[in-house]
Scaffold this motif. Structure first.
Motif, mmCIF file in Angstrom:
data_model
loop_
_atom_site.group_PDB
_atom_site.id
_atom_site.type_symbol
_atom_site.label_atom_id
_atom_site.label_comp_id
_atom_site.label_asym_id
_atom_site.label_seq_id
_atom_site.Cartn_x
_atom_site.Cartn_y
_atom_site.Cartn_z
ATOM 1 N N ARG A 41 -2.189 14.990 7.280
ATOM 2 C CA ARG A 41 -0.467 14.103 7.782
ATOM 3 C C ARG A 41 -0.496 14.606 8.888
ATOM 4 N NH1 ARG A 41 1.421 9.349 3.466
ATOM 5 N NH2 ARG A 41 -0.006 10.066 1.666
ATOM 6 N N HIS A 76 0.195 1.366 9.848
ATOM 7 C CA HIS A 76 1.754 1.618 9.711
ATOM 8 C C HIS A 76 1.449 -0.263 9.448
ATOM 9 C CE1 HIS A 76 2.755 5.415 9.415
ATOM 10 N NE2 HIS A 76 2.175 5.730 10.332
ATOM 11 N N SER A 124 1.918 4.559 1.218
ATOM 12 C CA SER A 124 3.483 4.653 0.991
ATOM 13 C C SER A 124 3.912 2.972 1.107
ATOM 14 C CB SER A 124 4.411 5.033 1.987
ATOM 15 O OG SER A 124 3.945 4.986 3.828
#
Length: 250
Positions: A42, A141, A241
Motif C-alpha cells: 500500500r 476498488h 478492506s
C-alpha cells in the motif's frame, strides 16, 4: 479474510525507497498442494520519483517511462511487489521480469506469477512452475455507479447479472466488482496455456458462494485443448478492506 502478515523486515530493508509503503505477505493454497507466495504493498504515489527504478534494479519500458507519474508509480510498485515475492521463494534479487509482446509479465523459467495494481495498492503472487500451469491475481476498488454502467453488458450478461442481483442485493457494486475481478484473475491465470487474448464473455459466472468467497465460472468456448467449452473453474475472492477486492486463481 485473507491472513496478512507484516513483510519480513529484512526484505523491507533491501528496498531503496523514498516512497512510503506498507508491505504485507500472504500465502495462497495451490490445487496441487503447497503454497503460492504473495506480497501486497500500500503506497503513496505522490512520493514516487523515477529514480526508484534504477535504485531498485527494476527495468522500466519506454512506454512506461514516457507515461504520467501515476502510471510509473503503479508499474514500479507492482514490479517491486513481484521482486519481493520472488525473494520470499528464494529467487535471487537479480531475477528480472520482462514484458511480453502481449504486455504480459515474463517470469523466470521456474516461476509462474501475476501482478496487479490499483490506486495506491499493488500486489504480486508467485508459485513454482512445476506445481501449477498459471496463477492470476487482481485487485480492485469497488466500482463507482458510473463505472458500473460501463461494465454491465461487456463484463456480465443478463444471466450473470441475475445471479449477482440475488446474492448481492444489498451491495450490487461489490457484486459487480467481484465478477469483473474474478474474470481478470481467470484471464491472467489461463493466459500461459491459451497464449492469446480472450474476452469477458469467454467464461460465464454460474454461482458465487459468499460464505466460502468463491466464484464458479464455466467456459463458453474452447480456449485450449486442455480447456474445452464446459470446463468449470473456481476463483477465490477476499476483501482487503470493505471496499477493496482481491481475487486469485490457480
Amino acid at each position: 479474510m485473507l491472513p496478512l502478515t507484516p513483510l519480513d523486515p529484512a526484505l523491507s530493508a533491501s528496498v531503496s525507497h523514498a516512497t512510503a509503503y506498507a508491505g504485507e505477505h500472504f500465502t495462497l493454497p495451490l490445487p496441487s498442494g503447497g503454497l503460492g507466495h504473495g506480497v501486497l504493498l500500500r503506497f503513496d504515489a505522490t512520493l514516487f520519483h523515477a529514480g526508484l527504478f534504477a535504485a531498485n534494479g527494476i527495468a522500466v519500458p519506454d512506454s512506461v517511462a514516457r507515461s504520467v507519474v501515476k502510471r510509473q508509480a503503479d508499474f514500479f510498485h507492482g514490479r517491486l511487489a513481484a521482486k519481493l515475492a520472488l525473494r520470499t521463494m528464494g529467487v535471487g534479487s537479480d531475477a528480472s521480469i520482462g514484458i511480453g509482446d502481449k504486455r504480459e509479465p515474463l517470469w523466470p523459467s521456474t516461476i509462474v506469477g501475476s501482478i496487479s495494481h490499483t490506486h495506491g495498492v499493488a500486489g504480486a503472487v508467485v508459485a513454482p512452475s512445476g506445481a501449477i500451469r498459471g496463477i492470476g491475481l487482481d485487485i480492485e476498488h469497488v466500482v463507482t455507479t458510473d463505472a458500473a454502467a460501463a461494465l454491465r453488458g461487456p463484463v456480465v450478461n443478463a444471466s450473470e447479472q441475475a445471479v449477482l442481483d440475488t446474492l448481492f442485493a444489498d451491495d450490487p457494486l461489490l457484486g459487480l466488482t467481484i465478477a469483473f475481478s474474478a474474470k481478470e484473475s481467470l484471464y491472467k491465470g489461463l493466459f500461459p496455456q491459451v497464449g492469446s487474448f480472450f474476452d469477458f464473455d469467454a467464461a460465464v459466472i454460474e454461482y458465487v458462494d459468499t460464505a466460502a468467497r468463491t466464484v464458479r465460472l464455466m467456459l463458453r468456448t474452447t480456449l485450449a485443448p486442455a480447456l474445452p467449452a464446459g470446463t468449470c473453474l473456481q476463483v477465490r475472492y477476499d476483501l482487503l478492506s470493505p471496499r477493496l477486492v482481491m481475487t486469485h486463481f490457480a
